[in-house]
Design a protein around this motif. Sequence first.
Motif, PDB file in Angstrom:
ATOM      1  N   ARG A   1      22.190   9.403 -17.373  1.00 37.73           N
ATOM      2  CA  ARG A   1      21.339   8.670 -17.809  1.00 37.73           C
ATOM      3  C   ARG A   1      19.772   9.103 -18.024  1.00 37.73           C
ATOM      4  NH1 ARG A   1      22.096   4.628 -13.135  1.00 37.73           N
ATOM      5  NH2 ARG A   1      20.147   3.709 -14.402  1.00 37.73           N
ATOM      6  N   SER A   2      19.831  10.548 -17.697  1.00 40.71           N
ATOM      7  CA  SER A   2      18.158  10.449 -17.743  1.00 40.71           C
ATOM      8  C   SER A   2      18.444  11.041 -19.085  1.00 40.71           C
ATOM      9  CB  SER A   2      17.599  11.247 -16.641  1.00 40.71           C
ATOM     10  OG  SER A   2      18.553  13.170 -16.471  1.00 40.71           O
ATOM     11  N   VAL A   3      19.174  11.464 -19.795  1.00 39.42           N
ATOM     12  CA  VAL A   3      19.471  12.383 -20.587  1.00 39.42           C
ATOM     13  C   VAL A   3      19.060  11.518 -22.291  1.00 39.42           C
ATOM     14  CG1 VAL A   3      20.227  14.223 -22.309  1.00 39.42           C
ATOM     15  CG2 VAL A   3      20.030  14.677 -19.576  1.00 39.42           C
ATOM     16  N   GLN A   4      18.555  11.441 -23.030  1.00 41.88           N
ATOM     17  CA  GLN A   4      18.021  11.066 -24.478  1.00 41.88           C
ATOM     18  C   GLN A   4      19.803  11.091 -25.550  1.00 41.88           C
ATOM     19  OE1 GLN A   4      14.821   9.371 -25.835  1.00 41.88           O
ATOM     20  NE2 GLN A   4      13.817   8.231 -23.961  1.00 41.88           N
ATOM     21  N   ALA A   5      19.301  10.559 -26.818  1.00 40.28           N
ATOM     22  CA  ALA A   5      20.674  11.382 -27.028  1.00 40.28           C
ATOM     23  C   ALA A   5      19.730  12.274 -28.161  1.00 40.28           C
ATOM     24  CB  ALA A   5      20.859  10.179 -28.363  1.00 40.28           C
ATOM     25  N   ALA A   6      21.109  14.057 -28.523  1.00 39.23           N
ATOM     26  CA  ALA A   6      20.280  14.814 -29.175  1.00 39.23           C
ATOM     27  C   ALA A   6      19.770  14.308 -30.165  1.00 39.23           C
ATOM     28  CB  ALA A   6      21.174  15.601 -29.146  1.00 39.23           C
ATOM     29  N   ARG A   7      18.340  14.675 -30.874  1.00 36.50           N
ATOM     30  CA  ARG A   7      17.624  14.582 -32.335  1.00 36.50           C
ATOM     31  C   ARG A   7      17.067  15.475 -32.689  1.00 36.50           C
ATOM     32  NH1 ARG A   7      21.548  10.417 -32.415  1.00 36.50           N
ATOM     33  NH2 ARG A   7      21.946   8.473 -33.417  1.00 36.50           N
ATOM     34  N   PRO A   8      16.904  15.953 -34.113  1.00 38.88           N
ATOM     35  CA  PRO A   8      17.419  16.237 -34.744  1.00 38.88           C
ATOM     36  C   PRO A   8      18.815  17.154 -34.604  1.00 38.88           C
ATOM     37  CG  PRO A   8      15.436  16.991 -35.476  1.00 38.88           C
ATOM     38  CD  PRO A   8      15.211  16.392 -34.342  1.00 38.88           C
ATOM     39  N   VAL A   9      19.454  17.589 -35.017  1.00 39.39           N
ATOM     40  CA  VAL A   9      20.022  18.978 -34.689  1.00 39.39           C
ATOM     41  C   VAL A   9      20.015  19.669 -35.942  1.00 39.39           C
ATOM     42  CG1 VAL A   9      23.008  20.103 -34.620  1.00 39.39           C
ATOM     43  CG2 VAL A   9      22.158  17.087 -33.413  1.00 39.39           C
ATOM     44  N   ARG A  10      19.671  20.793 -35.465  1.00 37.24           N
ATOM     45  CA  ARG A  10      19.661  22.393 -36.740  1.00 37.24           C
ATOM     46  C   ARG A  10      20.068  23.191 -36.378  1.00 37.24           C
ATOM     47  NH1 ARG A  10      15.445  19.744 -34.927  1.00 37.24           N
ATOM     48  NH2 ARG A  10      15.474  21.416 -32.863  1.00 37.24           N
ATOM     49  N   ALA A  11      20.999  24.201 -37.480  1.00 34.03           N
ATOM     50  CA  ALA A  11      21.627  25.318 -37.540  1.00 34.03           C
ATOM     51  C   ALA A  11      21.109  26.256 -38.437  1.00 34.03           C
ATOM     52  CB  ALA A  11      22.627  25.208 -37.704  1.00 34.03           C
ATOM     53  N   GLU A  12      20.490  27.403 -37.924  1.00 31.54           N
ATOM     54  CA  GLU A  12      20.512  28.571 -38.775  1.00 31.54           C
ATOM     55  C   GLU A  12      21.040  29.812 -38.423  1.00 31.54           C
ATOM     56  OE1 GLU A  12      16.294  31.320 -38.247  1.00 31.54           O
ATOM     57  OE2 GLU A  12      16.494  29.262 -37.524  1.00 31.54           O
ATOM     58  N   ASN A  13      21.497  30.539 -39.940  1.00 23.76           N
ATOM     59  CA  ASN A  13      22.288  31.847 -39.920  1.00 23.76           C
ATOM     60  C   ASN A  13      20.784  32.971 -39.347  1.00 23.76           C
ATOM     61  OD1 ASN A  13      23.042  33.864 -40.632  1.00 23.76           O
ATOM     62  ND2 ASN A  13      23.691  33.902 -42.483  1.00 23.76           N
ATOM     63  N   LEU A  14      21.262  33.552 -37.841  1.00 22.60           N
ATOM     64  CA  LEU A  14      20.809  34.539 -37.273  1.00 22.60           C
ATOM     65  C   LEU A  14      20.682  35.932 -38.036  1.00 22.60           C
ATOM     66  CD1 LEU A  14      19.939  32.727 -34.496  1.00 22.60           C
ATOM     67  CD2 LEU A  14      18.626  32.578 -36.331  1.00 22.60           C
ATOM     68  N   TYR A  15      21.471  36.253 -38.941  1.00 25.97           N
ATOM     69  CA  TYR A  15      22.138  37.046 -39.791  1.00 25.97           C
ATOM     70  C   TYR A  15      21.069  38.551 -39.588  1.00 25.97           C
ATOM     71  CZ  TYR A  15      23.317  40.764 -42.916  1.00 25.97           C
ATOM     72  OH  TYR A  15      24.012  42.398 -43.333  1.00 25.97           O
ATOM     73  N   SER A  16      21.279  39.958 -39.112  1.00 27.00           N
ATOM     74  CA  SER A  16      20.686  40.662 -39.323  1.00 27.00           C
ATOM     75  C   SER A  16      21.044  42.292 -39.416  1.00 27.00           C
ATOM     76  CB  SER A  16      19.285  40.477 -38.266  1.00 27.00           C
ATOM     77  OG  SER A  16      20.177  41.292 -37.415  1.00 27.00           O
ATOM     78  N   GLY A  17      20.413  43.737 -39.715  1.00 27.70           N
ATOM     79  CA  GLY A  17      20.893  44.475 -40.655  1.00 27.70           C
ATOM     80  C   GLY A  17      21.794  45.271 -39.148  1.00 27.70           C
ATOM     81  N   GLY A  18      20.709  44.823 -38.076  1.00 26.52           N
ATOM     82  CA  GLY A  18      21.873  45.056 -36.998  1.00 26.52           C
ATOM     83  C   GLY A  18      22.772  44.805 -35.709  1.00 26.52           C
ATOM     84  N   ILE A  19      22.611  43.054 -36.656  1.00 28.01           N
ATOM     85  CA  ILE A  19      24.152  41.992 -35.897  1.00 28.01           C
ATOM     86  C   ILE A  19      24.642  42.660 -36.884  1.00 28.01           C
ATOM     87  CG2 ILE A  19      24.838  40.320 -36.233  1.00 28.01           C
ATOM     88  CD1 ILE A  19      21.784  39.232 -35.370  1.00 28.01           C
ATOM     89  N   GLN A  20      25.212  43.013 -38.544  1.00 24.18           N
ATOM     90  CA  GLN A  20      25.928  43.531 -39.061  1.00 24.18           C
ATOM     91  C   GLN A  20      26.215  44.682 -39.014  1.00 24.18           C
ATOM     92  OE1 GLN A  20      27.867  41.309 -42.003  1.00 24.18           O
ATOM     93  NE2 GLN A  20      28.642  43.354 -42.463  1.00 24.18           N
ATOM     94  N   ASN A  21      25.234  45.598 -38.791  1.00 27.90           N
ATOM     95  CA  ASN A  21      25.895  47.010 -38.155  1.00 27.90           C
ATOM     96  C   ASN A  21      26.432  46.643 -36.474  1.00 27.90           C
ATOM     97  OD1 ASN A  21      24.943  48.109 -40.102  1.00 27.90           O
ATOM     98  ND2 ASN A  21      22.905  48.499 -38.874  1.00 27.90           N
ATOM     99  N   LYS A  22      26.682  45.909 -35.400  1.00 31.29           N
ATOM    100  CA  LYS A  22      27.745  45.681 -34.869  1.00 31.29           C
ATOM    101  C   LYS A  22      28.799  44.720 -34.738  1.00 31.29           C
ATOM    102  CE  LYS A  22      24.804  48.070 -32.294  1.00 31.29           C
ATOM    103  NZ  LYS A  22      24.888  49.270 -31.626  1.00 31.29           N
ATOM    104  N   GLY A  23      28.612  44.213 -35.958  1.00 34.31           N
ATOM    105  CA  GLY A  23      30.305  43.317 -36.470  1.00 34.31           C
ATOM    106  C   GLY A  23      30.115  42.353 -35.618  1.00 34.31           C
ATOM    107  N   LEU A  24      29.014  41.341 -35.921  1.00 27.85           N
ATOM    108  CA  LEU A  24      28.685  40.303 -35.529  1.00 27.85           C
ATOM    109  C   LEU A  24      28.346  39.652 -36.449  1.00 27.85           C
ATOM    110  CD1 LEU A  24      27.716  41.404 -32.275  1.00 27.85           C
ATOM    111  CD2 LEU A  24      29.765  41.096 -32.309  1.00 27.85           C
ATOM    112  N   ALA A  25      29.028  38.186 -36.118  1.00 23.26           N
ATOM    113  CA  ALA A  25      27.851  37.454 -37.007  1.00 23.26           C
ATOM    114  C   ALA A  25      27.439  36.157 -36.102  1.00 23.26           C
ATOM    115  CB  ALA A  25      28.832  36.031 -37.610  1.00 23.26           C
TER     116      ALA A  25
END
Length: 171
Positions: A107-131
């Motif tokens: 009850r003490s938590v209100q509905a989530a607003r707004p929701v956002r999404a972001e691609n956090l790709y980087s060369g280091g992440i790519q080199n580790k074979g991750l997304a």
Amino acid sequence: MTALATLLDPIVADLGALEGVTSCEAFGGKFDLPALERFGAKAPAIRVAILRLSGFKWVDTGEVDATVDLGAFIVTRDERGLPRDLAVLRLVQAVIVKVHAERWGQRSVQAARPVRAENLYSGGIQNKGLALWGVSWTTKLRMGQDAYAAPAGSAAIWCGDEEIGTLGDAP
């Protein structure tokens, strides 16, 4: 009352139950490459964090309303028949749908607003074979103790020397 320290528990439980998630845990800080490597080893995985608190407003009850920015960080790796880039997008969509307007049963938590999404790709992440993607949202949380709340337990109602009932009894 939801304590800030336990806010993440129901979020972690619900996001961890999403189809395809191997590991979902609370995360206490910023990501660096070594942390991401440990996190990625359990992929597909989600880490949930409180990112920021702001907008404090004191309420007449003695409680405080706070704006809470939360984030779910989703990491995947290539799996048989499903490349990491597609796998992460499936989970990003599932998280967006789940967190939108969610109060996590509290009850003490209100509905989530707004929701956002972001691609956090980087060369280091790519080199580790991750997304890696981040989904973030803002919610309001009421913290503290309501000074006007009914006392815990039941209070007896007396008329003269005779107890005639307790608070909360049906008429």
